[in-house]
Structures are given as structure tokens and as C-alpha cells.
Write an enzyme that holds these catalytic residues in place. Structure first.
Site, PDB file in Angstrom:
ATOM      1  N   ARG A 127       0.801  -1.239   0.000  1.00  0.00           N
ATOM      2  CA  ARG A 127       0.000   0.000   0.000  1.00  0.00           C
ATOM      3  C   ARG A 127       0.820   1.269   0.000  1.00  0.00           C
ATOM      4  O   ARG A 127       0.258   2.356  -0.071  1.00  0.00           O
ATOM      5  CB  ARG A 127      -0.964   0.000   1.190  1.00  0.00           C
ATOM      6  CG  ARG A 127      -1.961  -1.093   1.060  1.00  0.00           C
ATOM      7  CD  ARG A 127      -3.144  -1.029   1.992  1.00  0.00           C
ATOM      8  NE  ARG A 127      -3.759  -2.329   1.878  1.00  0.00           N
ATOM      9  CZ  ARG A 127      -3.416  -3.371   2.610  1.00  0.00           C
ATOM     10  NH1 ARG A 127      -2.557  -3.258   3.584  1.00  0.00           N
ATOM     11  NH2 ARG A 127      -3.966  -4.540   2.383  1.00  0.00           N
ATOM     12  N   GLY A 193      -2.161 -11.285   8.779  1.00  0.00           N
ATOM     13  CA  GLY A 193      -2.084 -12.739   8.917  1.00  0.00           C
ATOM     14  C   GLY A 193      -3.146 -13.349   9.812  1.00  0.00           C
ATOM     15  O   GLY A 193      -3.129 -14.553  10.069  1.00  0.00           O
ATOM     16  N   GLU A 195      -6.088 -14.215   9.347  1.00  0.00           N
ATOM     17  CA  GLU A 195      -6.940 -15.270   8.773  1.00  0.00           C
ATOM     18  C   GLU A 195      -6.256 -16.634   8.885  1.00  0.00           C
ATOM     19  O   GLU A 195      -6.874 -17.675   8.685  1.00  0.00           O
ATOM     20  CB  GLU A 195      -7.240 -14.977   7.302  1.00  0.00           C
ATOM     21  CG  GLU A 195      -8.486 -14.131   7.094  1.00  0.00           C
ATOM     22  CD  GLU A 195      -8.370 -12.720   7.630  1.00  0.00           C
ATOM     23  OE1 GLU A 195      -7.518 -11.966   7.154  1.00  0.00           O
ATOM     24  OE2 GLU A 195      -9.143 -12.376   8.551  1.00  0.00           O
ATOM     25  N   ASN A 277      -9.026  -8.078  13.124  1.00  0.00           N
ATOM     26  CA  ASN A 277     -10.001  -9.073  13.572  1.00  0.00           C
ATOM     27  C   ASN A 277      -9.369 -10.190  14.392  1.00  0.00           C
ATOM     28  O   ASN A 277      -8.150 -10.314  14.472  1.00  0.00           O
ATOM     29  CB  ASN A 277     -10.707  -9.676  12.357  1.00  0.00           C
ATOM     30  CG  ASN A 277      -9.725 -10.312  11.396  1.00  0.00           C
ATOM     31  OD1 ASN A 277      -9.084  -9.612  10.617  1.00  0.00           O
ATOM     32  ND2 ASN A 277      -9.582 -11.628  11.442  1.00  0.00           N
ATOM     33  N   ASP A 322     -14.731 -10.737  10.969  1.00  0.00           N
ATOM     34  CA  ASP A 322     -13.598 -10.087  10.287  1.00  0.00           C
ATOM     35  C   ASP A 322     -13.808  -8.572  10.225  1.00  0.00           C
ATOM     36  O   ASP A 322     -13.374  -7.912   9.289  1.00  0.00           O
ATOM     37  CB  ASP A 322     -13.418 -10.686   8.870  1.00  0.00           C
ATOM     38  CG  ASP A 322     -12.084 -10.311   8.228  1.00  0.00           C
ATOM     39  OD1 ASP A 322     -11.190  -9.816   8.939  1.00  0.00           O
ATOM     40  OD2 ASP A 322     -11.957 -10.500   7.008  1.00  0.00           O
ATOM     41  N   ILE A 559      -8.105  -8.929  -2.268  1.00  0.00           N
ATOM     42  CA  ILE A 559      -8.771 -10.182  -1.881  1.00  0.00           C
ATOM     43  C   ILE A 559     -10.049 -10.449  -2.665  1.00  0.00           C
ATOM     44  O   ILE A 559     -10.373 -11.605  -2.968  1.00  0.00           O
ATOM     45  CB  ILE A 559      -9.050 -10.211  -0.357  1.00  0.00           C
ATOM     46  CG1 ILE A 559      -9.651 -11.553   0.069  1.00  0.00           C
ATOM     47  CG2 ILE A 559      -9.975  -9.087   0.060  1.00  0.00           C
ATOM     48  CD1 ILE A 559      -8.819 -12.733  -0.246  1.00  0.00           C
ATOM     49  N   CYS A 627      -7.104 -17.785  -3.640  1.00  0.00           N
ATOM     50  CA  CYS A 627      -6.372 -17.088  -4.713  1.00  0.00           C
ATOM     51  C   CYS A 627      -7.013 -17.290  -6.089  1.00  0.00           C
ATOM     52  O   CYS A 627      -7.029 -16.371  -6.906  1.00  0.00           O
ATOM     53  CB  CYS A 627      -4.929 -17.580  -4.791  1.00  0.00           C
ATOM     54  SG  CYS A 627      -3.910 -17.017  -3.422  1.00  0.00           S
ATOM     55  N   HIS A 628      -7.495 -18.513  -6.352  1.00  0.00           N
ATOM     56  CA  HIS A 628      -7.957 -18.817  -7.712  1.00  0.00           C
ATOM     57  C   HIS A 628      -9.471 -18.672  -7.878  1.00  0.00           C
ATOM     58  O   HIS A 628      -9.972 -18.894  -8.982  1.00  0.00           O
ATOM     59  CB  HIS A 628      -7.493 -20.223  -8.121  1.00  0.00           C
ATOM     60  CG  HIS A 628      -5.994 -20.315  -8.253  1.00  0.00           C
ATOM     61  ND1 HIS A 628      -5.318 -19.867  -9.365  1.00  0.00           N
ATOM     62  CD2 HIS A 628      -5.043 -20.746  -7.399  1.00  0.00           C
ATOM     63  CE1 HIS A 628      -4.013 -20.045  -9.198  1.00  0.00           C
ATOM     64  NE2 HIS A 628      -3.822 -20.570  -8.011  1.00  0.00           N
ATOM     65  N   MET A 667       3.155 -19.398  -6.551  1.00  0.00           N
ATOM     66  CA  MET A 667       2.328 -20.591  -6.336  1.00  0.00           C
ATOM     67  C   MET A 667       3.048 -21.497  -5.339  1.00  0.00           C
ATOM     68  O   MET A 667       4.116 -22.018  -5.622  1.00  0.00           O
ATOM     69  CB  MET A 667       2.117 -21.302  -7.682  1.00  0.00           C
ATOM     70  CG  MET A 667       1.455 -22.654  -7.584  1.00  0.00           C
ATOM     71  SD  MET A 667      -0.189 -22.604  -6.810  1.00  0.00           S
ATOM     72  CE  MET A 667      -0.408 -24.349  -6.436  1.00  0.00           C
TER      73      MET A 667
HETATM   74  O1  LIG Z   1      -6.556  -9.983   9.332  1.00  0.00           O
HETATM   75  C1  LIG Z   1      -5.560  -9.686   8.692  1.00  0.00           C
HETATM   76  O2  LIG Z   1      -4.407  -9.834   9.117  1.00  0.00           O
HETATM   77  C2  LIG Z   1      -5.771  -9.097   7.364  1.00  0.00           C
HETATM   78  C3  LIG Z   1      -4.742  -8.667   6.551  1.00  0.00           C
HETATM   79  C4  LIG Z   1      -5.029  -8.108   5.304  1.00  0.00           C
HETATM   80  C5  LIG Z   1      -3.856  -7.661   4.512  1.00  0.00           C
HETATM   81  O3  LIG Z   1      -2.802  -7.446   5.145  1.00  0.00           O
HETATM   82  O4  LIG Z   1      -3.879  -7.520   3.316  1.00  0.00           O
HETATM   83  C6  LIG Z   1      -6.393  -8.004   4.901  1.00  0.00           C
HETATM   84  C7  LIG Z   1      -7.370  -8.452   5.813  1.00  0.00           C
HETATM   85  N1  LIG Z   1      -7.056  -8.981   6.991  1.00  0.00           N
HETATM   86  C8  LIG Z   1      -8.769  -8.360   5.535  1.00  0.00           C
HETATM   87  O5  LIG Z   1      -9.589  -8.751   6.379  1.00  0.00           O
HETATM   88  C9  LIG Z   1      -9.209  -7.833   4.314  1.00  0.00           C
HETATM   89  O6  LIG Z   1     -10.420  -7.724   4.064  1.00  0.00           O
HETATM   90  C10 LIG Z   1      -8.232  -7.434   3.373  1.00  0.00           C
HETATM   91  C11 LIG Z   1      -8.369  -6.968   2.068  1.00  0.00           C
HETATM   92  C12 LIG Z   1      -7.105  -6.783   1.619  1.00  0.00           C
HETATM   93  C13 LIG Z   1      -6.669  -6.380   0.295  1.00  0.00           C
HETATM   94  O7  LIG Z   1      -5.551  -5.869   0.180  1.00  0.00           O
HETATM   95  O8  LIG Z   1      -7.421  -6.615  -0.665  1.00  0.00           O
HETATM   96  N2  LIG Z   1      -6.218  -7.096   2.590  1.00  0.00           N
HETATM   97  C14 LIG Z   1      -6.880  -7.509   3.665  1.00  0.00           C
HETATM   98 CA   LIG Z   2      -8.793  -9.941   8.327  1.00  0.00          CA
END
Ligand SMILES: O=C(O)c1cc(C(=O)O)c2c(n1)C(=O)C(=O)c1cc(C(=O)O)[nH]c1-2
Ligand SMILES: [Ca+2]
Length: 715
Positions: A127, A193, A195, A277, A322, A559, A627-628, A667
Site C-alpha cells: 500500500r 495474517g 486469517e 479481527n 472479520d 482479496i 487465490c484462484h 504458487m
Molecule cells: O486480518 C488480517 O491480518 C488481514 C490482513 C489483510 C492484509 O494485510 O492484506 C487483509 C485483511 N485482513 C482483511 O480482512 C481484508 O479484508 C483485506 C483486504 C485486503 C486487500 O488488500 O485486498 N487485505 C486484507
Molecule cells: Ca482480516
């Protein structure tokens, strides 16, 4: 005597250099620059420049563009200091350009190893960078913080931000994609991280040397022991007792990642952390259904020099959706009820717009900025949500359809505040999510959410119903009245961040590949440029030699398209062309001819084993979907596996999925967690999906441009 004076003057300038850089701390004085993530410390993302304005906008044209070498999601906010533009791109790379001519001055590849991609939830995005004292700081996806010489791009120092010896849970699936921030000579960076399984924290490093100054953990130590960190006191006295002592957090680390907003406010001398979250999401599993789980879903205020805790305000107690509070935090001076207040403005994922006292964290007000069904209201006195019982799905054990969904009322796409109009501009969205509790034991690889990962069935009626709920729009929000003033509707969710300017304009790139300027007073659409690629990044503005420029990174990703797959293309068909676009009045540049074909269907093998394919679906949704794309339909960023050559041959597929033939491209290899039989089941599932969808995809492209048309786009 003269010698001594000279020495002390040198000494003085060095020590000042360490703790101040007027280019950043007094950014208000130099409207031509964009020296920090939100331009100024207040994070307004407002440029006072007004050469491009509601009168001249008709002359806005492309001035120059530059292709990136990674066609994945681009979320970077470029910086501009004295005519040099610094952009970060996917895979944590940095490029410096002459802001007027577009000439590439240097580029830096942090060489993130491909296999680290699978450790993060959300594309290998970055970012942005930070600038301080002739240095550029960037966090890398594999968690290094690097200081570069702003003139040459040469590395000055590099540190691993993840301590080897600290208690961080057992899984430690960290990534770093947020922009570092610098205040008082300290570079601050968090990570992501939650998730997968991490314990969130933020570190402060000396900008000159990279020496660690402090670390602040956002979730407690599992045995309530000191970490010998700045966070010890608040964690042990306030936070630990808000967690069930035997919940799964003692293995995962609890989450609470600070993956985006970190804001320094010179007026209060505080740093505000937007905390994420819970990990796993399932609150019953994470914390035995006990406690609010501090500091999840909170804003935490700390001191820049020491990391010392000052206050916290929790927006989402008992998080299981989340609902991160990592979203963009701004500071502002507003007159509220006849009283001047210095406040934080915040629109976290949970759908409410909060105003909080910047000095004390005192709750002032909250109002929903998008449709919300998880809480009836925010208590006007305490600021605590009145949570709807059914929303607590991990306690009821029943599926629950949440608004906002897990991707929030708005996500990382930045807001903007124009003091000229008094409005906050929010890139809002609606992406509902059904949360179905499913508490598996935690794995060391892959998502650990404690919910079912099953996606949408391939049933046109259900898909169409879901598509109708997907919306995206720009909100102009009056924070004083806590109310929407006007909105601009977009085709779907996941649009870019916002910029407002002294020319009474707001700029926004869209998921459908258009770049717009709107009248900041009423939302009238004044400019529409075909950017050839979905835009998720926020624009900036700067000036060189008396000319104003608007810059934005293009590149569909993040995402939403990765996870949701083809559904995400309901926001507009787009193929990723990752570039930097720079506009100015009377610009004369053009983009190359457009290529919108994307991933072309390839005839799949005809035979598959239905039983294996059914089992392969579950495995795919657990390990590959993120991812896919859901149900093997790619969202246009990473390969659509239905058309992959690898599915034609058992051995080739095993090589890619099991043995890491494509790790250099991000991958991962999965032979540590998937057996050869499991991998074959996934291949059978992909062949099945390819057969089910091949004819309709070919039919959808039966037009001269060979581009999927109309409704077929999301099929
Ligand atoms: O819980 C986390 O550690 C974490 C990290 C990130 C990230 O670093 O990109 C996202 C999220 N959560 C998240 O919930 C989320 O919706 C999200 C969207 C994005 C993105 O760049 O599209 N990153 C993240
Ligand atoms: Ca998250």
C-alpha cells in the site's frame, strides 16, 4: 572557538535530522508535495492544488504512464517529494520517477520469495512507502522493513520485523503489506495474517539505524506473562481478562493485526493504531465464547517514542465477522454541538462511522454509513454496539447472513476529507457474507477461520440473487451531522480510494477500469478516462514546475477478485494491466491498444472421476479458493485453473501443486499438507468444472472482440 561552534552546529543538525523532517512534519506548507501516506499527518488525502478544477477539468488528459512488471493488485499510494514520485507495487517493489517526464530514475526489487504469497490472505499487494530524511521506507511481504536512499534507491538498512524469540502463537503466518509511517524519527510498521494465525503487533524502529525502539502487541500473552514490550501493562491489566483462557487463541495468537492504518497526530502527540479481527474468526472456538477480546476491532492510542499505551476504544467486541478497525483513521477539528473538538474520524469494516475524541478516546457519536444488520445501534453513551443475538453465529451454531460481510462497508480503499466542503468521501460497498460456524482444529497452512469455506453453488438463480446484493458507491458524508449528503453509484463493489482537491474535485478509479473526477460539492461526473484495468488504489496530486498532476496506480486485485472469483467481475469486466497513470491539463500521452480478452477458455480433458471431483471441491475451497476464486472461476487476476495446461496431466499437476514448480511466481507447494491423492482429487474437480463451463464461456465470447459480454461475464 570557531571549530567548536562548527562542531556543535553539525551535531545539532544531525540530531534534528533524526527527529524531524519538515518536508513531512510541515507538509501543509508545500502543497506541491505528497510526502506521506495521507499527504499530511491528519491523513485527509486532500491536495490544496487547484489548477485542475471544475472549470478546467475538460482539458485533463494523460500526461505519461509507466508499465509495472507485476500484473497483480496494485494498492499503492505514491509519494512525491520535490518533483520525484515514489511508487510501490505488488511484490513489495519500489520505483522512483521524474514526476514531470515520467522518466524512471531507479527501481528496487526487494526480492520477496514467491512461496511467501500463500502466507497472506489477500494478494501480494503493497500500500505504499514512507519518506523521511532522504530515505524511502518500505515493508515487504516477507516482513522486512527496508530503508532506501531516496536519491539512488540503494539499500541503507534492512530489518526482519518478526522477532524470533517472542510468543507469537504456533502458526506465525505473517505478511506485511501496509505503508510504514514515520513520526519523531521512528518508523512504525504492523503486519497481517489473522486469517491464518498470528499475534498482531506494531514495531517502532529508529529511522536512521533500523534499531528497534519498541514493540506493542495487540492481543495478550497466552500465559499472561510479560513480553518485555511496551504493551505489557495494558495487556496484563486490561486485555487478558477479556479472553477465555483456554480458547484456540492460545495456539493462533488471537489475531488483532495492524495491517493498514497507523496515524501520528502532532496535536495530541499520539499514534493511533487500527487493530484488526480475531484469529480464528469463530469466537466460540477462539475464546470459548468468553469476553470482548481486547484489543481486537479497536483503535489503540500509544506514544510515538516509547509505544506506551494511552487509551483504547473498541468498536467491535466479540468479533466474529472479520470486522477490522484497520481502516483509514483521520484526525480533524470539527465543531460539534457548538463545541470545537479535535477528533478521529473512522469508518471501520463494521459499517458505522465513528467520531472519537483524539486526546482521550472518548466516544462522541456513531451512525451507520452502509446498511448494517449485526447491531441494532451503537449505544449513544458508551459507544458499544447493541449486537443482534443471531449475529453471534459462533454462539448460536447457526449460519447467519451478515451486513456488512467480511469485506466490510469499506475496506483498505482510502477515504478523503475536504475541509473546503466539510465532507468525508467514503468508497463504500456491500458484499454480504453468510457465516457458517465450522470449528476445525487449526492447521499450520491455509485459512484458519473456524467457519465453512463453502462458496456459491453453480446455480444461476442463486448466483443471480447474490449478484443483485453486490453494490458499490461513493458516499459524501457530513461528519458534523453524521449523515450522507450525496452519493455516486458504481456498477459494483471494490472500487479505488479517494482524493479530494482544492479544485473542488474528487478523484476515484473504479473496479470497471474507469478513472473519474466528480464535483466535490454534488457528485456530478466531470471526467471519465478509460484506464483499461480495474483500479483499487487511491489517487494523489502533486505539482512540478507550476504544473499540477494527478497520479494513480491501476491493477485489479486484492482479496475480492482472488477469493470471490468470477462474481467479482460483476463490478465490470477487467483484465489486469498494472501501470502508473499520470494526468495533467493538456497532456498528450496515450495508452497502448486495449487488450481485454483475459483468460481464454481451453478445451479440457473430457473424462473425470465424479466421486473424486466431489471430494476435490472441498479441498479446492479450503486451499485454492482464496487465490484462484470460488468454485474454480477466477476473478481475472491469478490463473483460471479450468484453462490451465497443468490439469491435462497427472504428473504435471502434481509437480505444480505438490512440488512447487511455480513457486517463483507465487504458487506455493502443498506436499506438506496435501497427499498425492488429495491433489489428484483437486485436479479431477477442476476438469469437472472446466467441462461444466467450457461451452458457455466459449458462447459468451462469440463476438468480434472475443470478450465475454453481458450477463455471461459473471457466469
Ligand atoms: O486480518 C488480517 O491480518 C488481514 C490482513 C489483510 C492484509 O494485510 O492484506 C487483509 C485483511 N485482513 C482483511 O480482512 C481484508 O479484508 C483485506 C483486504 C485486503 C486487500 O488488500 O485486498 N487485505 C486484507
Ligand atoms: Ca482480516
Amino acid at each position: 572557538m570557531v571549530v567548536i561552534l562548527t562542531l556543535s552546529a553539525t551535531h545539532l543538525s544531525q540530531s534534528q535530522a533524526a527527529t524531524d523532517d519538515p518536508l513531512v512534519t510541515q507538509a501543509e506548507e508545500s502543497p506541491q508535495n505528497w510526502p506521506a501516506h495521507g499527504r499530511t499527518y491528519n491523513e485527509h488525502r486532500y491536495s490544496p492544488l487547484n489548477q485542475i478544477n471544475t472549470e478546467t477539468i475538460g482539458r485533463l488528459k494523460l500526461a505519461w504512464s509507466s508499465n509495472f512488471d507485476t500484473n497483480r493488485g496494485q494498492e499503492g499510494t505514491p509519494l512525491v517529494v520535490n518533483g520525484i514520485l515514489y511508487a510501490t507495487t505488488n511484490w513489495s517493489k519500489v520505483r522512483a520517477y521524474d514526476g514531470a517526464s515520467g522518466k524512471l530514475l531507479w527501481s528496487y526489487d526487494s526480492q520477496v520469495p514467491g512461496p511467501s504469497a500463500v502466507r497472506g490472505c489477500c494478494d501480494t499487494v503493497n500500500r505504499g512507502a514512507a519518506y523521511w530524511n532522504d530515505k524511502i521506507f518500505v515493508g515487504t511481504f516477507d516482513n522486512r522493513l527496508i530503508a532506501l536512499d531516496a536519491k539512488t534507491g540503494h539499500k541503507i538498512w534492512e530489518v526482519d520485523t518478526i522477532p524470533k524469540d517472542a510468543w507469537l502463537g504456533d502458526i506465525r503466518s505473517y505478511i506485511t503489506d501496509g505503508a510504514p509511517r514515520v513520526a519523531k524519527g521512528i518508523v512504525m510498521i504492523g503486519n497481517g495474517g489473522a486469517e491464518f494465525g498470528v499475534r498482531g503487533f506494531v514495531s517502532g524502529f529508529d529511522a536512521e539505524t533500523g534499531a528497534l525502539k519498541w514493540r506493542f502487541y495487540t492481543t495478550p500473552n497466552r500465559s499472561n506473562q510479560p513480553d518485555h514490550a511496551a504493551s505489557d501493562a495494558p495487556l496484563m491489566t486490561i486485555a487478558y481478562r477479556t479472553w477465555g483462557p483456554h480458547g484456540a487463541w492460545i495456539h493462533s495468537g488471537g489475531g488483532g493485526t495492524v495491517w493498514d492504518s497507523i496515524v501520528y497526530d502532532p496535536q495530541t502527540d499520539l499514534v493511533y493504531l487500527g487493530v484488526g479481527n480475531g484469529s480464528p474468526w469463530n469466537y466460540k472456538q477462539r475464546s470459548d465464547g468468553i469476553g470482548d477480546n481486547l484489543f481486537l476491532g479497536s483503535i489503540v492510542a500509544i506514544r510515538p517514542e516509547t509505544g506506551e499505551y494511552v487509551w483504547h476504544f473498541q468498536e467491535t467486541p466479540q468479533d466474529q465477522w472479520d470486522y477490522t478497525s484497520t481502516q483509514h483513521i483521520m484526525t480533524a477539528d470539527l465543531e460539534i454541538n457548538g463545541k470545537k473538538r479535535h477528533v478521529l474520524l473512522h469508518a471501520p469494516k463494521n459499517g458505522f462511522f465513528y467520531i472519537v475524541d483524539a486526546q482521550t478516546g472518548e466516544f462522541i457519536s456513531a451512525r451507520n454509513y452502509v446498511p448494517v444488520n449485526w447491531a441494532k445501534e451503537i449505544d449513544p453513551v458508551t459507544g458499544r454496539p447493541n449486537i443482534v443475538p443471531d449475529a453471534l453465529y459462533s454462539l448460536t451454531g447457526k449460519p447467519w447472513a451478515g451486513l456488512p460481510g467480511d469485506l466490510g462497508g469499506h475496506n483498505f480503499a482510502a477515504m478523503s476529507y475536504s475541509a473546503q466542503t466539510g465532507l468525508v468521501y467514503i468508497p463504500a460497498q456491500q458484499i454480504p457474507m453468510v457465516f457458517t460456524p465450522d470449528a476445525h482444529p487449526l492447521k499450520h497452512k491455509g485459512l484458519n477461520l473456524g467457519i465453512s469455506m463453502q462458496g456459491l453453488p453453480d446455480d444461476p438463480a442463486i448466483r443471480d440473487g447474490f449478484l443483485k446484493t453486490l453494490t458499490g458507491w461513493l458516499i459524501a458524508w457530513d461528519p458534523k451531522q453524521q449523515k450522507e449528503i450525496f452519493r455516486v453509484d458504481h456498477r459494483g463493489p471494490w472500487n479505488g480510494g479517494l482524493l479530494s482537491t482544492g479544485g473542488n474535485l474528487i478523484f476515484q478509479g473504479l473496479a470497471n477500469g474507469e478513472f473519474h473526477a466528480y464535483d466535490a460539492r454534488n457528485g456530478a461526473d466531470l471526467f471519465n478516462f478509460n484506464a483499461q484495468s480495474g483500479i483499487i488504489a487511491p489517487p494523489i496530486s502533486y505539482e512540478v514546475n507550476g504544473k499540477q498532476y494527478i497520479a494513480v496506480e491501476t491493477g485489479w486485485g486484492g482479496i475480492y477478485p482472488l477469493l470471490m472469483g468470477r462474481t467479482a467481475l460483476s463490478s465490470g469486466w477487467t483484465v489486469n494491466h498494472s501501470r502508473l497513470l499520470v494526468f495533467a491539463l493538456d497532456g498528450t500521452a496515450e495508452l497502448p491498444p486495449q487488450n481485454d480478452r483475459g483468460m481464454i477458455p481451453v478445451k479440457p480433458p473430457e473424462q473425470f472421476d465424479a466421486q473424486q471431483a466431489a471430494a476435490g471441491y472441498q479441498l479446492y475451497e479450503t486451499f485454492c479458493q482464496v487465490c484462484h476464486g470460488d468454485n474454480a472461476l477466477s476473478g481475472g487476476v491469478l490463473p483460471d485453473l479450468r484453462w490451465s495446461g497443468a490439469i491435462h496431466h497427472l504428473a504435471g499437476f502434481q509437480n505444480v501443486v505438490g512440488r512447487g514448480a511455480l513457486t517463483a511466481y507465487g504458487m506455493a507447494r502443498f506436499d506438506d499438507i496435501l497427499s498425492r491423492q488429495d491433489i489428484e482429487k483437486i485436479r479431477q474437480f477442476l476438469i469437472k468444472r472446466a467441462n461444466e463451463t467450457y461451452a458457455r464461456e466459449v458462447a459468451a465470447r462469440a463476438n468480434p472482440q472475443n470478450i465475454p459480454q453481458g450477463r455471461a461475464i459473471t457466469e
